[in-house]
Enzyme design. Sequence first.
Site, PDB file in Angstrom:
ATOM      1  N   THR A 270      -3.823  -1.596   8.437  1.00 29.18           N
ATOM      2  CA  THR A 270      -5.145  -1.357   7.850  1.00 29.18           C
ATOM      3  C   THR A 270      -6.271  -1.520   8.890  1.00 29.18           C
ATOM      4  OG1 THR A 270      -4.254  -2.251   5.803  1.00 29.18           O
ATOM      5  CG2 THR A 270      -6.651  -2.060   5.942  1.00 29.18           C
ATOM      6  N   ASN A 271      -7.262  -0.648   8.820  1.00 29.88           N
ATOM      7  CA  ASN A 271      -8.427  -0.705   9.723  1.00 29.88           C
ATOM      8  C   ASN A 271      -9.541  -1.592   9.172  1.00 29.88           C
ATOM      9  OD1 ASN A 271      -7.907   0.828  12.028  1.00 29.88           O
ATOM     10  ND2 ASN A 271      -8.181   2.747  10.901  1.00 29.88           N
TER      11      ASN A 271
ATOM     12  N   GLY B 235       1.610   4.302   3.882  1.00 28.18           N
ATOM     13  CA  GLY B 235       2.683   3.472   3.328  1.00 28.18           C
ATOM     14  C   GLY B 235       3.876   4.290   2.859  1.00 28.18           C
TER      15      GLY B 235
ATOM     16  N   HIS C 188      -8.369  -0.740  18.668  1.00 30.02           N
ATOM     17  CA  HIS C 188      -8.176   0.579  18.070  1.00 30.02           C
ATOM     18  C   HIS C 188      -9.532   1.039  17.565  1.00 30.02           C
ATOM     19  CE1 HIS C 188      -6.239   3.861  16.099  1.00 30.02           C
ATOM     20  NE2 HIS C 188      -6.533   3.448  14.888  1.00 30.02           N
TER      21      HIS C 188
ATOM     22  N   ASN D 142     -11.781  -4.189   3.317  1.00 26.54           N
ATOM     23  CA  ASN D 142     -10.376  -4.312   3.691  1.00 26.54           C
ATOM     24  C   ASN D 142      -9.980  -5.747   4.043  1.00 26.54           C
ATOM     25  OD1 ASN D 142     -10.016  -1.675   3.117  1.00 26.54           O
ATOM     26  ND2 ASN D 142      -9.789  -0.959   5.217  1.00 26.54           N
TER      27      ASN D 142
ATOM     28  N   ASN E  75      -1.004   7.187   1.757  1.00 21.34           N
ATOM     29  CA  ASN E  75      -0.401   8.158   2.672  1.00 21.34           C
ATOM     30  C   ASN E  75       0.441   7.520   3.774  1.00 21.34           C
ATOM     31  OD1 ASN E  75      -1.304  10.461   1.412  1.00 21.34           O
ATOM     32  ND2 ASN E  75      -3.256  10.465   2.516  1.00 21.34           N
TER      33      ASN E  75
ATOM     34  N   GLY F 279       0.861  -1.190   0.000  1.00 23.10           N
ATOM     35  CA  GLY F 279       0.000   0.000   0.000  1.00 23.10           C
ATOM     36  C   GLY F 279       0.886   1.225   0.000  1.00 23.10           C
ATOM     37  N   ALA F 280       0.875   1.951  -1.132  1.00 23.44           N
ATOM     38  CA  ALA F 280       1.749   3.125  -1.247  1.00 23.44           C
ATOM     39  C   ALA F 280       0.945   4.406  -1.064  1.00 23.44           C
ATOM     40  CB  ALA F 280       2.450   3.122  -2.611  1.00 23.44           C
TER      41      ALA F 280
HETATM   42  O1  TXD Z   1      -3.553   3.195  13.775  1.00 24.97           O
HETATM   43  C1  TXD Z   1      -3.808   2.653  12.740  1.00 24.97           C
HETATM   44  N1  TXD Z   1      -3.730   1.352  12.635  1.00 24.97           N
HETATM   45  C2  TXD Z   1      -4.202   3.441  11.555  1.00 24.97           C
HETATM   46  C3  TXD Z   1      -4.848   2.760  10.471  1.00 24.97           C
HETATM   47  C4  TXD Z   1      -3.804   4.795  11.404  1.00 24.97           C
HETATM   48  C5  TXD Z   1      -3.975   5.433  10.204  1.00 24.97           C
HETATM   49  C6  TXD Z   1      -4.545   4.792   9.042  1.00 24.97           C
HETATM   50  N2  TXD Z   1      -5.170   3.540   9.336  1.00 24.97           N
HETATM   51  C7  TXD Z   1      -5.632   2.708   8.215  1.00 24.97           C
HETATM   52  O2  TXD Z   1      -4.540   2.397   7.353  1.00 24.97           O
HETATM   53  C8  TXD Z   1      -6.643   3.363   7.303  1.00 24.97           C
HETATM   54  O3  TXD Z   1      -7.928   3.326   7.855  1.00 24.97           O
HETATM   55  C9  TXD Z   1      -6.505   2.484   6.067  1.00 24.97           C
HETATM   56  O4  TXD Z   1      -7.248   1.298   6.261  1.00 24.97           O
HETATM   57  C10 TXD Z   1      -5.008   2.155   6.015  1.00 24.97           C
HETATM   58  C11 TXD Z   1      -4.212   2.990   5.003  1.00 24.97           C
HETATM   59  O5  TXD Z   1      -4.411   4.365   5.240  1.00 24.97           O
HETATM   60  P1  TXD Z   1      -3.896   5.458   4.171  1.00 24.97           P
HETATM   61  O6  TXD Z   1      -4.216   6.778   4.746  1.00 24.97           O
HETATM   62  O7  TXD Z   1      -2.501   5.142   3.761  1.00 24.97           O
HETATM   63  O8  TXD Z   1      -4.869   5.140   2.955  1.00 24.97           O
HETATM   64  P2  TXD Z   1      -4.633   5.507   1.414  1.00 24.97           P
HETATM   65  O9  TXD Z   1      -3.838   6.743   1.286  1.00 24.97           O
HETATM   66  O10 TXD Z   1      -5.981   5.429   0.792  1.00 24.97           O
HETATM   67  O11 TXD Z   1      -3.732   4.314   0.890  1.00 24.97           O
HETATM   68  C12 TXD Z   1      -4.174   3.010   0.725  1.00 24.97           C
HETATM   69  C13 TXD Z   1      -3.421   2.431  -0.448  1.00 24.97           C
HETATM   70  C14 TXD Z   1      -3.781   3.081  -1.790  1.00 24.97           C
HETATM   71  O12 TXD Z   1      -2.620   3.575  -2.431  1.00 24.97           O
HETATM   72  C15 TXD Z   1      -4.432   1.951  -2.573  1.00 24.97           C
HETATM   73  O13 TXD Z   1      -4.183   2.023  -3.978  1.00 24.97           O
HETATM   74  C16 TXD Z   1      -3.771   0.742  -1.955  1.00 24.97           C
HETATM   75  O14 TXD Z   1      -3.757   1.039  -0.560  1.00 24.97           O
HETATM   76  N3  TXD Z   1      -4.495  -0.492  -2.198  1.00 24.97           N
HETATM   77  C17 TXD Z   1      -3.872  -1.641  -2.484  1.00 24.97           C
HETATM   78  N4  TXD Z   1      -2.564  -1.948  -2.569  1.00 24.97           N
HETATM   79  C18 TXD Z   1      -2.253  -3.228  -2.886  1.00 24.97           C
HETATM   80  N5  TXD Z   1      -3.178  -4.190  -3.088  1.00 24.97           N
HETATM   81  C19 TXD Z   1      -4.493  -3.915  -2.994  1.00 24.97           C
HETATM   82  N6  TXD Z   1      -5.402  -4.878  -3.207  1.00 24.97           N
HETATM   83  C20 TXD Z   1      -4.885  -2.598  -2.681  1.00 24.97           C
HETATM   84  N7  TXD Z   1      -6.076  -1.990  -2.520  1.00 24.97           N
HETATM   85  C21 TXD Z   1      -5.828  -0.704  -2.224  1.00 24.97           C
END
Ligand code: TXD
Length: 325
Positions: free
Chosen positions: A130-131, A25, A186, A106, A23, A20-21
């Site tokens: 991931t949440n 990642g 969480h 998710n 925000n 996951g690249a």
């Molecule tokens: O404390 C904690 N655990 C948290 C959790 C704190 C902050 C964020 N939290 C959770 O992390 C948030 O609720 C999300 O479930 C994840 C990721 O948060 P982020 O802010 O980085 O989300 P983005 O910016 O939407 O990035 C998710 C990336 C995006 O680039 C998608 O294209 C990619 O995930 N994505 C995938 N990558 C690979 N394979 C698959 N299948 C896929 N689906 C989406």
Amino acid sequence: MNTLSYSPIACQSARVAVIGAGNVGRTLAQRIVSKNLADVVLLDIVHGLPQGIALDLMAAQGVEEHDSEVLGTNQYEETAGADIVVITAGLARKPGMSRDDLLHINAKIVVEAAQNTLKYSPNAIFIVITNPLDVMTYLVWKATGLPSKRVMGMAGVLDSSRLQTFIAMHLGVCTADISAMVLGGHGDLMLPLPRYCTVRGVPITELMSLETIEQLVERTRNGGAEIVKLLQTGGAYYAPASSACVMVESILRNQSRLLPAATYLNGEYGLTDVFIGVPCRLGCRGVETVLEVKLTDAETESLHLSAQSVRKNVDLALQGLGLAE
Ligand code: TXD
């Protein structure tokens, strides 16, 4: 003309695969390489995205003065040999959306990511971000079949850090002087423990009223939602990435730091077969030990309530994935 030649020696950097690249990642990748902790492979489903971020991060290598590399990819093969896999792939919360709304979407993403990375990195330790966090961590453990100490979730470090910040802001003291502890899931049922929060050893219960403590605790519980509301799109990522980086560092450098993490409980705190946030020692083998701190009856009840809610969602997710027994 002088030539710059060198003899390669057989040494290898540690390797972290960040799935996951988005925000979280990409910010985590930046922190890991700028601290020179490991090379990072950043994988995303979107073509070009991880490659672009990786190139941008590599372009800062000279000015940041580190020699860790970032590779961006859409292929799991390229994550091979990772020591740690961090899963951030998934959807982030939109305003008004609860963490549990994200459950089914998710769950599928996270399970696929875990199984795909495990194929190429059979010895890796998994950190889930991931949440809904505690549920996703359980699913990764279940879907990979790994020993539970090699799977953990990041949330407690972040929640504790938020509480630390709010205490510091209220008292006007240095945040680094504050030690805070937040257990539980969480989510809205997280369990901040003011009795174990101190300013250089002085319990905060001696420095502020119970009413103020309750306000700061409530702000911590809503810490993520407060940021989602302000940003309008996406959620928090700087503090989450910093928090995950602390866990990565403790594992790679075998620091055995005592950090709250979502870990598998097998009787500790009177709970079994659930991943939930409790203080753990994190070292090169993953979760080395779980520390059982003394809880009051009310705190135990809250922790069990939080665990029940996690368990209910685990069952729902397992059913959705067709993995229910
Ligand atoms: O404390 C904690 N655990 C948290 C959790 C704190 C902050 C964020 N939290 C959770 O992390 C948030 O609720 C999300 O479930 C994840 C990721 O948060 P982020 O802010 O980085 O989300 P983005 O910016 O939407 O990035 C998710 C990336 C995006 O680039 C998608 O294209 C990619 O995930 N994505 C995938 N990558 C690979 N394979 C698959 N299948 C896929 N689906 C989406």
